[in-house]
Design a protein around this motif. Structure first.
Motif, mmCIF file in Angstrom:
data_model
loop_
_atom_site.group_PDB
_atom_site.id
_atom_site.type_symbol
_atom_site.label_atom_id
_atom_site.label_comp_id
_atom_site.label_asym_id
_atom_site.label_seq_id
_atom_site.Cartn_x
_atom_site.Cartn_y
_atom_site.Cartn_z
ATOM 1 N N PHE A 132 97.973 50.097 -0.417
ATOM 2 C CA PHE A 132 99.144 50.298 0.438
ATOM 3 C C PHE A 132 98.777 50.122 1.921
ATOM 4 O O PHE A 132 99.536 49.525 2.694
ATOM 5 N N ASP A 133 97.633 50.659 2.334
ATOM 6 C CA ASP A 133 97.220 50.574 3.740
ATOM 7 C C ASP A 133 97.072 49.103 4.141
ATOM 8 O O ASP A 133 97.555 48.667 5.196
ATOM 9 N N GLU A 134 96.406 48.359 3.291
ATOM 10 C CA GLU A 134 96.181 46.939 3.582
ATOM 11 C C GLU A 134 97.516 46.181 3.663
ATOM 12 O O GLU A 134 97.753 45.408 4.590
ATOM 13 N N ARG A 150 97.741 50.200 13.941
ATOM 14 C CA ARG A 150 96.783 51.035 13.200
ATOM 15 C C ARG A 150 97.520 52.135 12.459
ATOM 16 O O ARG A 150 98.527 52.652 12.942
ATOM 17 N N THR A 151 96.936 52.532 11.328
ATOM 18 C CA THR A 151 97.512 53.609 10.537
ATOM 19 C C THR A 151 97.339 54.942 11.252
ATOM 20 O O THR A 151 96.207 55.340 11.545
ATOM 21 N N ALA A 152 98.436 55.659 11.517
ATOM 22 C CA ALA A 152 98.335 57.033 12.032
ATOM 23 C C ALA A 152 98.297 57.998 10.844
ATOM 24 O O ALA A 152 97.486 58.915 10.797
ATOM 25 N N GLY A 179 109.802 52.124 19.456
ATOM 26 C CA GLY A 179 108.775 51.828 20.453
ATOM 27 C C GLY A 179 107.531 51.291 19.771
ATOM 28 O O GLY A 179 107.588 50.322 19.029
ATOM 29 N N ARG A 180 106.391 51.976 19.981
ATOM 30 C CA ARG A 180 105.132 51.542 19.346
ATOM 31 C C ARG A 180 105.007 52.051 17.908
ATOM 32 O O ARG A 180 104.046 51.733 17.219
ATOM 33 N N LYS A 181 105.947 52.905 17.482
ATOM 34 C CA LYS A 181 105.833 53.527 16.150
ATOM 35 C C LYS A 181 106.562 52.695 15.100
ATOM 36 O O LYS A 181 107.743 52.390 15.255
ATOM 37 N N LEU A 182 105.848 52.352 14.034
ATOM 38 C CA LEU A 182 106.456 51.611 12.931
ATOM 39 C C LEU A 182 106.423 52.494 11.685
ATOM 40 O O LEU A 182 105.336 52.910 11.240
HETATM 41 C C1 3VV Z 1 103.201 36.474 11.800
HETATM 42 C C2 3VV Z 1 102.513 37.489 10.844
HETATM 43 C C3 3VV Z 1 101.565 36.968 9.835
HETATM 44 C C4 3VV Z 1 100.909 38.060 9.063
HETATM 45 C C5 3VV Z 1 99.567 37.675 8.559
HETATM 46 C C6 3VV Z 1 98.861 38.896 8.118
HETATM 47 C C7 3VV Z 1 97.413 38.708 8.014
HETATM 48 C C8 3VV Z 1 96.841 40.043 7.684
HETATM 49 C C9 3VV Z 1 95.536 40.233 8.262
HETATM 50 C C10 3VV Z 1 95.026 41.375 8.302
HETATM 51 C C11 3VV Z 1 95.689 42.619 7.802
HETATM 52 C C12 3VV Z 1 94.799 43.748 8.141
HETATM 53 C C13 3VV Z 1 95.357 44.949 7.575
HETATM 54 C C14 3VV Z 1 94.472 46.101 7.897
HETATM 55 C C15 3VV Z 1 95.299 47.345 7.859
HETATM 56 C C16 3VV Z 1 94.439 48.534 7.928
HETATM 57 C C17 3VV Z 1 94.908 49.437 9.010
HETATM 58 C C18 3VV Z 1 93.981 50.581 9.148
HETATM 59 O O1 3VV Z 1 93.537 51.125 8.191
HETATM 60 S S1 3VV Z 1 93.554 51.088 10.720
HETATM 61 C C19 3VV Z 1 92.257 52.286 10.381
HETATM 62 C C20 3VV Z 1 92.794 53.686 10.165
HETATM 63 N N1 3VV Z 1 93.444 54.187 11.371
HETATM 64 C C21 3VV Z 1 92.748 54.594 12.421
HETATM 65 O O2 3VV Z 1 91.520 54.577 12.480
HETATM 66 C C22 3VV Z 1 93.566 55.094 13.592
HETATM 67 C C23 3VV Z 1 92.847 56.208 14.348
HETATM 68 N N2 3VV Z 1 93.789 56.772 15.312
HETATM 69 C C24 3VV Z 1 94.030 56.161 16.469
HETATM 70 O O3 3VV Z 1 93.418 55.148 16.819
HETATM 71 C C25 3VV Z 1 95.141 56.746 17.284
HETATM 72 O O4 3VV Z 1 95.344 58.074 16.944
HETATM 73 C C26 3VV Z 1 96.467 55.955 17.125
HETATM 74 C C27 3VV Z 1 96.282 54.478 17.537
HETATM 75 C C28 3VV Z 1 97.011 56.044 15.698
HETATM 76 C C29 3VV Z 1 97.518 56.556 18.057
HETATM 77 O O5 3VV Z 1 96.903 56.823 19.286
HETATM 78 P P1 3VV Z 1 97.545 56.370 20.680
HETATM 79 O O6 3VV Z 1 96.766 57.035 21.771
HETATM 80 O O7 3VV Z 1 97.637 54.866 20.731
HETATM 81 O O8 3VV Z 1 99.028 56.904 20.643
HETATM 82 P P2 3VV Z 1 99.582 58.419 20.647
HETATM 83 O O9 3VV Z 1 100.166 58.667 22.008
HETATM 84 O O10 3VV Z 1 98.586 59.397 20.137
HETATM 85 O O11 3VV Z 1 100.750 58.332 19.565
HETATM 86 C C30 3VV Z 1 101.839 57.450 19.777
HETATM 87 C C31 3VV Z 1 103.040 58.089 19.104
HETATM 88 O O12 3VV Z 1 102.744 58.219 17.710
HETATM 89 C C32 3VV Z 1 102.795 59.617 17.308
HETATM 90 N N3 3VV Z 1 101.711 59.872 16.349
HETATM 91 C C33 3VV Z 1 100.427 59.468 16.443
HETATM 92 N N4 3VV Z 1 99.739 59.879 15.387
HETATM 93 C C34 3VV Z 1 100.607 60.535 14.585
HETATM 94 C C35 3VV Z 1 100.480 61.181 13.320
HETATM 95 N N5 3VV Z 1 99.300 61.227 12.682
HETATM 96 N N6 3VV Z 1 101.571 61.760 12.808
HETATM 97 C C36 3VV Z 1 102.782 61.721 13.458
HETATM 98 N N7 3VV Z 1 102.954 61.106 14.654
HETATM 99 C C37 3VV Z 1 101.887 60.545 15.208
HETATM 100 C C38 3VV Z 1 102.573 60.385 18.595
HETATM 101 O O13 3VV Z 1 103.140 61.698 18.517
HETATM 102 C C39 3VV Z 1 103.314 59.497 19.594
HETATM 103 O O14 3VV Z 1 104.698 59.732 19.423
HETATM 104 P P3 3VV Z 1 105.715 59.736 20.681
HETATM 105 O O15 3VV Z 1 105.567 58.383 21.349
HETATM 106 O O16 3VV Z 1 105.260 60.824 21.583
HETATM 107 O O17 3VV Z 1 107.057 59.941 20.065
#
Ligand code: 3VV
Length: 208
Positions: A132-134, A150-152, A179-182
């Motif tokens: 699901f994450d992928e 990125r996954t939150a 906004g930035r939240k999907l």
């Molecule tokens: C044309 C298209 C063609 C398509 C082709 C496709 C090709 C595909 C190729 C390739 C696919 C690859 C697929 C890979 C997918 C894998 C993804 C992963 O597994 S990623 C690894 C795991 N995740 C982490 O390691 C994140 C670690 N955490 C962080 O880095 C941060 O905490 C992050 C980025 C998630 C948020 O940090 P901040 O500083 O940027 O933002 P803040 O201000 O904290 O949050 C923004 C808003 O989100 C809410 N928020 C954040 N975390 C939350 C949570 N856990 N629960 C609820 N709300 C949360 C906050 O309350 C805030 O909300 P308010 O704007 O105030 O309303």
């Protein structure tokens, strides 16, 4: 224009380089090589070798690991995780899904969990989360305006046992953008039977 409508316009910048994909890195035999790697992982799940055989197999595999380490390249140049023509882009750590449909409406994929993904008499729940994450990564890649998401958090409800060794259908889509939240939803079916569903929050970030 609301933020949701704005984001509905989809990408306004190129895909990050690492996500663009190719069908040549590693050469035409790379897919079979990765399939053999998967087969090693599958076979390892069903053996109980004596010590001599375990040591022989370890020596055989060590030689293969050394050969691969001798040709290592930086991860962004590696074939695994880049080959869009192969199951799971040739990444052996992912369950081997095939993309059936991909667009701004989301992604549909066929997935066969295998012996390596076995938990107790069904696919291991962690492997279902991984799938699901992928796939959520694929779905969000279309809907972010730039960079990637990125996954939150990611929550999975396991509704019924998920079988291995048969084709299943997964669907993952972006339900809402704020906004930035999907906000992302997904389902996994065995025929008509729901095996699992998923709710996740992804956050748009700049490409690193
Ligand atoms: C044309 C298209 C063609 C398509 C082709 C496709 C090709 C595909 C190729 C390739 C696919 C690859 C697929 C890979 C997918 C894998 C993804 C992963 O597994 S990623 C690894 C795991 N995740 C982490 O390691 C994140 C670690 N955490 C962080 O880095 C941060 O905490 C992050 C980025 C998630 C948020 O940090 P901040 O500083 O940027 O933002 P803040 O201000 O904290 O949050 C923004 C808003 O989100 C809410 N928020 C954040 N975390 C939350 C949570 N856990 N629960 C609820 N709300 C949360 C906050 O309350 C805030 O909300 P308010 O704007 O105030 O309303």
């Amino acid at each position: 224009m609301t933020s949701t409508q704005q984001a509905d316009a989809g990408r306004t910048s190129e895909l990050p380089k690492w996500a663009r994909g190719n069908s040549h890195r590693g050469g035409p035999g790379f897919g079979e090589l990765i399939e053999q790697v998967r087969s090693v992982m599958d076979a390892s799940r069903f053996i109980a070798p004596g010590d001599d055989v375990a040591r022989e197999l370890t020596a055989d595999l060590s030689r293969i690991v050394e050969r691969m380490q001798a040709i290592a390249v930086p991860v962004d140049d590696a074939a695994a995780d880049s080959r869009e023509d192969l199951p799971a882009r040739g990444n052996p750590s992912l369950p081997p899904f095939e993309i059936i449909d991909l667009g701004s409406e989301g992604v549909v994929a066929e997935i066969v969990f295998r012996a390596f993904h076995l938990g107790r008499l069904s696919a291991h729940g962690g492997n279902i989360s991984l799938l699901f994450d992928e796939l959520a990564g694929y779905a969000t890649m279309h809907r972010v305006t730039s960079g990637f998401a990125r996954t939150a958090f990611l929550k999975v409800d396991y509704r019924s046992l998920t079988p291995i060794d048969r084709p299943l259908r997964a669907r993952v889509w972006v339900e809402e953008i704020d906004g930035r939240k999907l906000h992302v939803l997904g389902t996994l079916h065995d025929g008509d039977r729901l095996c699992a569903d998923m709710t996740a929050l992804f956050i748009q970030v700049p490409d690193a």
